[in-house]
Design a protein around this motif. Structure first.
Motif, PDB file in Angstrom:
ATOM      1  N   GLY A 174       0.841  -1.199   0.000  1.00  0.00           N
ATOM      2  CA  GLY A 174       0.000   0.000   0.000  1.00  0.00           C
ATOM      3  C   GLY A 174       0.871   1.241   0.000  1.00  0.00           C
ATOM      4  O   GLY A 174       2.091   1.169   0.166  1.00  0.00           O
ATOM      5  N   ASN A 175       0.228   2.389  -0.201  1.00  0.00           N
ATOM      6  CA  ASN A 175       0.978   3.654  -0.250  1.00  0.00           C
ATOM      7  C   ASN A 175       0.143   4.768   0.393  1.00  0.00           C
ATOM      8  O   ASN A 175      -0.782   5.275  -0.224  1.00  0.00           O
ATOM      9  N   PRO A 176       0.452   5.171   1.643  1.00  0.00           N
ATOM     10  CA  PRO A 176       1.530   4.633   2.487  1.00  0.00           C
ATOM     11  C   PRO A 176       1.188   3.243   3.013  1.00  0.00           C
ATOM     12  O   PRO A 176       0.028   2.869   3.053  1.00  0.00           O
ATOM     13  N   GLY A 177       2.228   2.493   3.431  1.00  0.00           N
ATOM     14  CA  GLY A 177       2.002   1.159   3.964  1.00  0.00           C
ATOM     15  C   GLY A 177       3.285   0.612   4.550  1.00  0.00           C
ATOM     16  O   GLY A 177       4.340   1.237   4.430  1.00  0.00           O
ATOM     17  N   PRO A 178       3.203  -0.555   5.197  1.00  0.00           N
ATOM     18  CA  PRO A 178       4.410  -1.149   5.780  1.00  0.00           C
ATOM     19  C   PRO A 178       5.412  -1.483   4.674  1.00  0.00           C
ATOM     20  O   PRO A 178       5.037  -2.120   3.686  1.00  0.00           O
ATOM     21  N   ALA A 179       6.648  -1.025   4.849  1.00  0.00           N
ATOM     22  CA  ALA A 179       7.646  -1.196   3.780  1.00  0.00           C
ATOM     23  C   ALA A 179       8.878  -1.926   4.300  1.00  0.00           C
ATOM     24  O   ALA A 179       9.161  -1.933   5.508  1.00  0.00           O
ATOM     25  N   ALA A 180       9.601  -2.533   3.394  1.00  0.00           N
ATOM     26  CA  ALA A 180      10.842  -3.234   3.767  1.00  0.00           C
ATOM     27  C   ALA A 180      11.827  -3.126   2.612  1.00  0.00           C
ATOM     28  O   ALA A 180      11.447  -2.856   1.474  1.00  0.00           O
ATOM     29  N   THR A 181      13.082  -3.293   2.945  1.00  0.00           N
ATOM     30  CA  THR A 181      14.120  -3.268   1.907  1.00  0.00           C
ATOM     31  C   THR A 181      15.109  -4.397   2.157  1.00  0.00           C
ATOM     32  O   THR A 181      15.198  -4.916   3.286  1.00  0.00           O
ATOM     33  N   GLU A 182      15.823  -4.791   1.125  1.00  0.00           N
ATOM     34  CA  GLU A 182      16.863  -5.802   1.294  1.00  0.00           C
ATOM     35  C   GLU A 182      17.906  -5.637   0.197  1.00  0.00           C
ATOM     36  O   GLU A 182      17.671  -4.954  -0.797  1.00  0.00           O
ATOM     37  N   GLY A 183      19.050  -6.239   0.424  1.00  0.00           N
ATOM     38  CA  GLY A 183      20.089  -6.117  -0.595  1.00  0.00           C
ATOM     39  C   GLY A 183      21.224  -7.081  -0.318  1.00  0.00           C
ATOM     40  O   GLY A 183      21.278  -7.691   0.750  1.00  0.00           O
ATOM     41  N   LEU A 184      22.098  -7.232  -1.299  1.00  0.00           N
ATOM     42  CA  LEU A 184      23.290  -8.052  -1.067  1.00  0.00           C
ATOM     43  C   LEU A 184      24.450  -7.572  -1.910  1.00  0.00           C
ATOM     44  O   LEU A 184      24.263  -6.937  -2.944  1.00  0.00           O
TER      45      LEU A 184
END
Ligand code: ZN
Length: 204
Positions: A174-184
């Motif tokens: 959603g926007n706004p909504g619970p967000a997450a990020t990841e990377g390697l």
């Protein structure tokens, strides 16, 4: 009754057009060849193509791919000339060269089933790396740049030796909504050196 056709080069608008001008001497085609050779890391005199292909000390596979890039770029310069004449726009040399590298490499990846020698594999990976973040677009005769969407063949590529690649992604529900990020982070052999995943709370 006579039909008068303007004989000026439609690409540079500067010089009477003939095949030598269009494919070799035009400022536009000269820029295309220079950029292609730069990307391929070769010095190849366009007035001595045949000699280069018979004497250059590069592997058979590299010669095949370099040859395919040249044939394809000849064809695209001809296409650009026709587009300039009929539709009044000229693609930027960078866009043309990127198209050559992208299409030749994508076709090779699809068709080549045999294992490459290590030297060729490294050379090929370096070439694949060149295509990343390529800007594409066509330049209208007015000077404006028009971007067009098209599909590209994509896969993860190891960075060159002594480089690291950081791949990141993120999403929100959603926007706004619970967000997450990841990377390697990976090195040139594809080995994972570090990885992370984090919640970012409510984000737009
Ligand atoms: Zn010209």
């Amino acid at each position: 009754m006579g039909l008068i056709i303007d004989g000026t080069c439609d690409v540079c608008n500067n010089v009477p057009e003939d095949h030598r001008h269009l494919f070799y001497a035009c400022t536009y085609s000269t820029a295309c060849w220079q950029q292609l050779h730069q990307k391929l890391h070769i010095t190849l005199p366009m007035d001595n193509l045949v000699n280069w292909f018979s004497t250059a000390r590069v592997s058979k596979l590299q010669k095949r791919l370099i040859g395919a890039c040249h044939v394809y770029l000849f064809y695209l310069i001809w296409k650009v000339r026709n587009e300039a004449r009929i539709k009044s726009y000229v693609r930027r040399p960078e866009a043309l060269v990127q198209m050559v590298l992208r299409d030749v490499k994508a076709r090779f990846l699809r068709c080549n089933t045999s294992k490459m020698k290590q030297r060729d594999e490294l050379w090929f990976q370096q070439l694949l790396w060149e295509v990343i973040n390529a800007k594409e677009g066509i330049e209208l005769k007015s000077g404006a740049l028009e971007c067009r969407r098209h599909e590209i063949f994509a896969r993860w590529l190891a960075p060159p030796a002594n480089w690291l690649a950081l791949n990141i992604d993120g999403a929100s529900k959603g926007n706004p909504g619970p967000a997450a990020t990841e990377g390697l982070v990976r090195d040139s052999s594809g080995q994972i050196l570090d990885a992370f995943a984090e919640r970012l709370g409510e984000r737009r």
